[in-house]
Structure formats: C-alpha cells, structure tokens
Scaffold this motif. Structure first.
Motif, PDB file in Angstrom:
ATOM      1  N   GLY A   1       0.815  -1.218   0.000  1.00 13.28           N
ATOM      2  CA  GLY A   1       0.000   0.000   0.000  1.00 13.28           C
ATOM      3  C   GLY A   1       0.846   1.264   0.000  1.00 13.28           C
ATOM      4  N   GLY A   2       0.151   2.384   0.191  1.00 13.81           N
ATOM      5  CA  GLY A   2       0.820   3.680   0.137  1.00 13.81           C
ATOM      6  C   GLY A   2       1.889   3.820   1.206  1.00 13.81           C
ATOM      7  N   THR A   3       1.620   3.311   2.388  1.00 15.04           N
ATOM      8  CA  THR A   3       2.584   3.460   3.482  1.00 15.04           C
ATOM      9  C   THR A   3       3.895   2.767   3.139  1.00 15.04           C
TER      10      THR A   3
ATOM     11  N   SER B   1       5.028   1.932   0.202  1.00 13.72           N
ATOM     12  CA  SER B   1       5.671   2.562  -0.963  1.00 13.72           C
ATOM     13  C   SER B   1       6.447   3.802  -0.538  1.00 13.72           C
ATOM     14  N   ASN B   2       5.786   4.639   0.279  1.00 17.98           N
ATOM     15  CA  ASN B   2       6.473   5.854   0.754  1.00 17.98           C
ATOM     16  C   ASN B   2       7.679   5.498   1.622  1.00 17.98           C
ATOM     17  N   THR B   3       7.478   4.537   2.518  1.00 12.48           N
ATOM     18  CA  THR B   3       8.566   4.164   3.429  1.00 12.48           C
ATOM     19  C   THR B   3       9.761   3.628   2.640  1.00 12.48           C
TER      20      THR B   3
ATOM     21  N   GLU C   1       2.704  16.561   4.525  1.00 15.46           N
ATOM     22  CA  GLU C   1       2.680  15.173   4.044  1.00 15.46           C
ATOM     23  C   GLU C   1       1.950  14.266   5.026  1.00 15.46           C
ATOM     24  N   HIS C   2       1.526  13.144   4.527  1.00 13.89           N
ATOM     25  CA  HIS C   2       0.950  12.082   5.368  1.00 13.89           C
ATOM     26  C   HIS C   2       2.062  11.543   6.266  1.00 13.89           C
ATOM     27  N   ASP C   3       1.674  10.990   7.414  1.00 16.84           N
ATOM     28  CA  ASP C   3       2.673  10.432   8.339  1.00 16.84           C
ATOM     29  C   ASP C   3       3.530   9.351   7.684  1.00 16.84           C
ATOM     30  N   ALA C   4       2.983   8.689   6.687  1.00 11.08           N
ATOM     31  CA  ALA C   4       3.759   7.644   6.008  1.00 11.08           C
ATOM     32  C   ALA C   4       5.037   8.231   5.404  1.00 11.08           C
ATOM     33  N   VAL C   5       5.013   9.511   5.082  1.00  9.67           N
ATOM     34  CA  VAL C   5       6.217  10.194   4.578  1.00  9.67           C
ATOM     35  C   VAL C   5       6.956  10.834   5.751  1.00  9.67           C
TER      36      VAL C   5
ATOM     37  N   VAL D   1       6.871  15.598  -2.230  1.00  9.25           N
ATOM     38  CA  VAL D   1       5.680  16.459  -2.138  1.00  9.25           C
ATOM     39  C   VAL D   1       4.495  15.657  -2.670  1.00  9.25           C
ATOM     40  N   MET D   2       3.424  15.651  -1.908  1.00 11.75           N
ATOM     41  CA  MET D   2       2.258  14.854  -2.310  1.00 11.75           C
ATOM     42  C   MET D   2       1.524  15.509  -3.483  1.00 11.75           C
ATOM     43  N   TRP D   3       0.761  14.686  -4.236  1.00 18.20           N
ATOM     44  CA  TRP D   3       0.040  15.255  -5.396  1.00 18.20           C
ATOM     45  C   TRP D   3      -1.154  16.074  -4.905  1.00 18.20           C
TER      46      TRP D   3
ATOM     47  N   ASN E   1      -3.512  16.886  -1.112  1.00 20.72           N
ATOM     48  CA  ASN E   1      -3.551  16.626   0.332  1.00 20.72           C
ATOM     49  C   ASN E   1      -4.823  15.895   0.742  1.00 20.72           C
ATOM     50  N   ASN E   2      -4.649  14.944   1.659  1.00 24.32           N
ATOM     51  CA  ASN E   2      -5.769  14.110   2.093  1.00 24.32           C
ATOM     52  C   ASN E   2      -6.807  14.865   2.910  1.00 24.32           C
ATOM     53  N   GLU E   3      -6.391  15.952   3.611  1.00 20.60           N
ATOM     54  CA  GLU E   3      -7.352  16.654   4.472  1.00 20.60           C
ATOM     55  C   GLU E   3      -8.059  17.798   3.743  1.00 20.60           C
TER      56      GLU E   3
ATOM     57  N   CYS F   1       6.636  11.530  -5.161  1.00 24.62           N
ATOM     58  CA  CYS F   1       5.307  12.091  -4.927  1.00 24.62           C
ATOM     59  C   CYS F   1       4.377  11.020  -4.361  1.00 24.62           C
ATOM     60  N   ASP F   2       3.713  11.358  -3.286  1.00 24.24           N
ATOM     61  CA  ASP F   2       2.677  10.497  -2.727  1.00 24.24           C
ATOM     62  C   ASP F   2       1.379  10.876  -3.452  1.00 24.24           C
ATOM     63  N   ALA F   3       0.988  10.020  -4.399  1.00 29.19           N
ATOM     64  CA  ALA F   3      -0.205  10.323  -5.208  1.00 29.19           C
ATOM     65  C   ALA F   3      -1.411   9.505  -4.742  1.00 29.19           C
ATOM     66  N   VAL F   4      -1.344   9.015  -3.494  1.00 29.79           N
ATOM     67  CA  VAL F   4      -2.384   8.109  -2.981  1.00 29.79           C
ATOM     68  C   VAL F   4      -3.777   8.742  -3.059  1.00 29.79           C
ATOM     69  N   GLN F   5      -3.885  10.036  -2.736  1.00 29.78           N
ATOM     70  CA  GLN F   5      -5.215  10.653  -2.753  1.00 29.78           C
ATOM     71  C   GLN F   5      -5.622  11.135  -4.136  1.00 29.78           C
ATOM     72  N   ALA F   6      -4.662  11.417  -4.966  1.00 27.21           N
ATOM     73  CA  ALA F   6      -4.999  12.004  -6.269  1.00 27.21           C
ATOM     74  C   ALA F   6      -5.456  10.949  -7.275  1.00 27.21           C
TER      75      ALA F   6
ATOM     76  N   ILE G   1       1.080   4.830  -4.955  1.00 23.99           N
ATOM     77  CA  ILE G   1      -0.372   4.746  -5.136  1.00 23.99           C
ATOM     78  C   ILE G   1      -0.916   3.594  -4.285  1.00 23.99           C
ATOM     79  N   SER G   2      -2.229   3.611  -4.060  1.00 32.71           N
ATOM     80  CA  SER G   2      -2.824   2.615  -3.168  1.00 32.71           C
ATOM     81  C   SER G   2      -4.175   2.178  -3.722  1.00 32.71           C
ATOM     82  N   SER G   3      -4.480   0.895  -3.544  1.00 36.09           N
ATOM     83  CA  SER G   3      -5.691   0.326  -4.150  1.00 36.09           C
ATOM     84  C   SER G   3      -6.979   0.714  -3.436  1.00 36.09           C
ATOM     85  N   HIS G   4      -6.941   0.789  -2.083  1.00 38.39           N
ATOM     86  CA  HIS G   4      -8.226   0.928  -1.392  1.00 38.39           C
ATOM     87  C   HIS G   4      -8.829   2.315  -1.507  1.00 38.39           C
ATOM     88  N   LYS G   5      -8.065   3.268  -2.064  1.00 34.31           N
ATOM     89  CA  LYS G   5      -8.642   4.601  -2.257  1.00 34.31           C
ATOM     90  C   LYS G   5      -9.416   4.682  -3.569  1.00 34.31           C
TER      91      LYS G   5
HETATM   92  N1  PLP Z   1      -0.617   8.765   1.737  1.00 35.09           N
HETATM   93  C1  PLP Z   1      -1.768   9.449   1.827  1.00 35.09           C
HETATM   94  C2  PLP Z   1      -1.827  10.847   1.313  1.00 35.09           C
HETATM   95  C3  PLP Z   1      -2.896   8.858   2.409  1.00 35.09           C
HETATM   96  O1  PLP Z   1      -4.026   9.559   2.507  1.00 35.09           O
HETATM   97  C4  PLP Z   1      -2.796   7.536   2.886  1.00 35.09           C
HETATM   98  C5  PLP Z   1      -3.952   6.871   3.536  1.00 35.09           C
HETATM   99  O2  PLP Z   1      -4.773   7.481   4.152  1.00 35.09           O
HETATM  100  C6  PLP Z   1      -1.566   6.857   2.757  1.00 35.09           C
HETATM  101  C7  PLP Z   1      -0.502   7.503   2.181  1.00 35.09           C
HETATM  102  C8  PLP Z   1      -1.401   5.445   3.245  1.00 35.09           C
HETATM  103  O3  PLP Z   1      -1.871   4.538   2.287  1.00 35.09           O
HETATM  104  P1  PLP Z   1      -2.184   3.018   2.702  1.00 35.09           P
HETATM  105  O4  PLP Z   1      -3.420   3.057   3.536  1.00 35.09           O
HETATM  106  O5  PLP Z   1      -2.401   2.320   1.388  1.00 35.09           O
HETATM  107  O6  PLP Z   1      -0.998   2.502   3.410  1.00 35.09           O
END
Ligand code: PLP
Length: 362
Positions: free
Chosen positions: A74-76, A78-80, A95-99, A136-138, A140-142, A165-170, A188-192
């Motif tokens: 998942g996104g976490t 990939s970023n890590t 950035e998300h905490d994963a970054v 830099v994320m694509w 922002n999640n919030e 780039c964390d493109a998980v939300q985009a 990128i992440s599947s569950h989004k």
């Molecule tokens: N990056 C962003 C911007 C997110 O919003 C999220 C999940 O909320 C993640 C990373 C983490 O992705 P995953 O849940 O696939 O690990």
C-alpha cells in the motif's frame, strides 16, 4: 464482519472507499485458484500472466511503463521504501505520516495559507540542505489541495534531486500522468479507488536507485520480496480499469462539489470551507465550524447517519489537531474542521441530506 445496514451515508472516501462491484466479481472468480507466480507449473504460469496483465492495466491508469511498477502492501510501504533508502529528505510539512515518519534527517518545505507548498522555500532549502530526496504529495488528504507538482519537479531537477510524490489521494480523482510529470517515483494505493486494502504500488523510474525494504525471495525483480498478493493485485487492477473509465467525466464532479459547497455555506454563513478558491480534488470538502470541536461534530454526524472524519484520526481512533492546517498557518481551524469526502456510490441526495443534517446540528 457484519454489514452496516443502518443506512448511514458514507462520506469518508479519502479514508478508504467501498469495494467496487466489478472488483468483488473479480475476487470471487479467482479466489479458488492457488496462484504463486513464481511456480513453473500451469497454475503458476497463469498467475504470472494475470499479474503481468494487472501491471499493464495499472500502468495505463497513471501512464508509466509496466516494469516501473513494484507491487507493495500500500501507500505506506511505498512511501517508506523510497524515503528510507535516502539519507537526507526535504518534505512538505503537510505530508501524510507515512512520509513524515520515514524521512531520514528531514527538513520541511513551508506551505502557504492556500494549502500549496512554497516554491521559493523549496528552492532555498534545496540550496541550504542539499537533500537527496524531495517529497511532495500530489493532493492533500485533508484539504484536497492539489500541489504544483510540475513546478516542484522542475526545481528539484535543477539540483539533480530524486523527486518523489505520494499520489495516494490524487489517483482516480484527477488524471495522473507519471511520465509527463517528470517524477522519479510515486506511491499509489488500491483501497482509495475501490480496490482491496493492503495492496498498492511504488512506481519508480528505471534509472532511479533505491534499497529494497523487504528482501528474501527476489519477487518484483528483487525490488520487493514476498509472494505477490495475487488476489489483492488483481482487485487493484480491476479498480484501476473502472476508475480510468470514470475519469473521462471527472470535471463533472467539480460541478457537484460546487453546488454542495454553495448550499453548505448558504445555510451556515459562519462556517468556512478551507481553501475554498484553490485548486482542490473534486471530492473533498474540509469545513470549519467556529463553535464545535471536530470530534464532537464527527460523533454527532455519526449519530445522525453520516460517516465523515476529522482531519487526522490516528489508528487508535483518537482525533488529533490537524498538523496540515497548523502548517498552513490556520491554527484557528485545526481543532474545529471536519472532512467530507465523497465518491462513486454517493448521489446528490446523499449530499443534500448531509446539507440538512449539518444545518441542524450547527
Ligand atoms: N498517503 C496518503 C496521502 C494517504 O491519505 C494515505 C492513507 O490514508 C496513505 C498515504 C497510506 O496509504 P495506505 O493506507 O495504502 O498505506
């Protein structure tokens, strides 16, 4: 797990999204077959062929080469993976905490009240700190604010710095083109996008070097070991194909968001939509309420049948002050803002019902 039959309206797509019907069908059709793509017998060869097709489908959603895709959990992850394999990171403060938590020796790029990274600050800090990765994320999640990725890449490339780039939300909400962006890597992440959770991808340019986080069996050409999550990946690719079709009409979602936000503000003149006039994802509305803390709003709305979220809920479910709003200089909003994020299962009626509920409780 029991199905939620209480007719609650789900408006928290940025946290996770409901699984698509096409994905469920795909999962049911493959669940019985043993599938280890490393096996040389017919079952293994079939698994390998289906994984290759999945890689192709996902590459077509984001315009990269199939062999630039490394499947992860998942996104976490990939970023890590990419941040941990660099020694000095320059990352945006939103950035998300994963970054944020994986960045080695981090420095932070300032973000303005408009929710976007400050490009002058980015260049200044590259000169001062000489980072080996910029992240830099694509979007922002919030807040949903879309970042100036092309400009970020142009600046970072002047200094030959790996740009991630964390493109998980985009992904799935606006068109994403990895090759045109000039990025070196992207998560990128599947569950989004309506696929299963626990699967995603790190997309990385073939000339970029990194240290694999998980080693052992040599899967993914040695870049991420462990038997591939066959079921998850096939679900992910099915979701990618579905979302690609929907993206043809993504502009229409801006009109829906506009109508929704206008109604919200007309009914609640004291509320404020964060970054109202900025370029934001078409499914995300962060709204500030002057009197009620976000946690209370989320609970009240839940009791009224709406699942929304406060800016940043951690895995324990505790709601923290939003580090995103604080970094943007919107400290006053960081404790009283909720996020409404909608998607393909919502209709206008859901949003109208939310408008009524929000008016009542405010
Ligand atoms: N990056 C962003 C911007 C997110 O919003 C999220 C999940 O909320 C993640 C990373 C983490 O992705 P995953 O849940 O696939 O690990």
């Amino acid at each position: 797990m029991k199905k939620n039959n209480n007719m609650s309206v789900y408006l928290d797509y940025n946290a996770t999204s409901p699984m698509r019907d096409a994905v469920k069908k795909t999962l049911v059709s493959i669940i019985d077959s043993p599938a280890n793509a490393s096996s040389i017998h017919s079952h293994g060869r079939l698994a390998k062929k289906l994984l290759d097709e999945a890689r192709l489908d996902i590459s077509e959603l984001v315009n990269c080469n199939p062999d630039e895709i490394i499947f992860t959990s998942g996104g976490t992850e990939s970023n890590t993976t990419i941040l941990k394999s660099h020694t000095k990171a320059l990352v945006s403060s939103i950035e998300h905490d994963a970054v944020l938590k994986s960045a080695n020796n981090p420095n932070y790029i300032k973000v303005g009240k408009n929710g976007q990274v400050d490009l002058n600050d980015l260049e200044e800090k590259i000169k001062i700190y000489n980072p080996d990765i910029v992240s830099v994320m694509w979007a922002n999640n919030e807040t949903g604010v879309i970042q100036p990725i092309n400009e970020v890449v142009a600046i970072a490339k002047k200094y030959d710095t790996h740009t991630h780039c964390d493109a998980v939300q985009a992904i799935g909400k606006i068109p994403i083109n990895f090759h045109n962006s000039g990025l070196d890597s992207m998560s990128i992440s599947s569950h989004k996008i309506g696929g299963p959770s626990g699967v995603g991808a790190l997309i990385i340019d073939k000339n970029s070097k990194f240290i694999p986080l998980i080693i052992g069996g040599g899967q993914e050409k040695g870049r991420r070991s462990g038997t591939e999550n066959f079921i998850g990946i096939l679900g992910f690719s099915c979701a990618a194909k579905e979302v690609k079709k929907e993206l043809k009409n993504y502009q229409e979602n801006y009109l829906k968001r506009k109508a929704f936000e206008e109604k919200l503000l007309n009914n609640n003149p004291k509320s404020k939509i964060i970054c109202f006039n900025e370029d934001r994802l078409p499914n995300t509305t962060a709204i500030y309420n002057p009197v009620m803390p976000s946690e209370t709003q989320v609970i009240k709305l839940d009791l009224m049948g709406f699942s929304v979220s406060a800016g940043s809920a951690c895995s324990s479910g505790k709601i923290n002050k939003s580090h995103v709003l604080k970094s943007m200089g919107l400290d006053w909003a960081s404790n009283n803002t909720i996020r409404i994020s909608y998607g393909w299962q919502n209709n206008n009626n859901d949003l109208d019902r939310f408008v009524d509920a929000y008016k009542k409780f405010v």
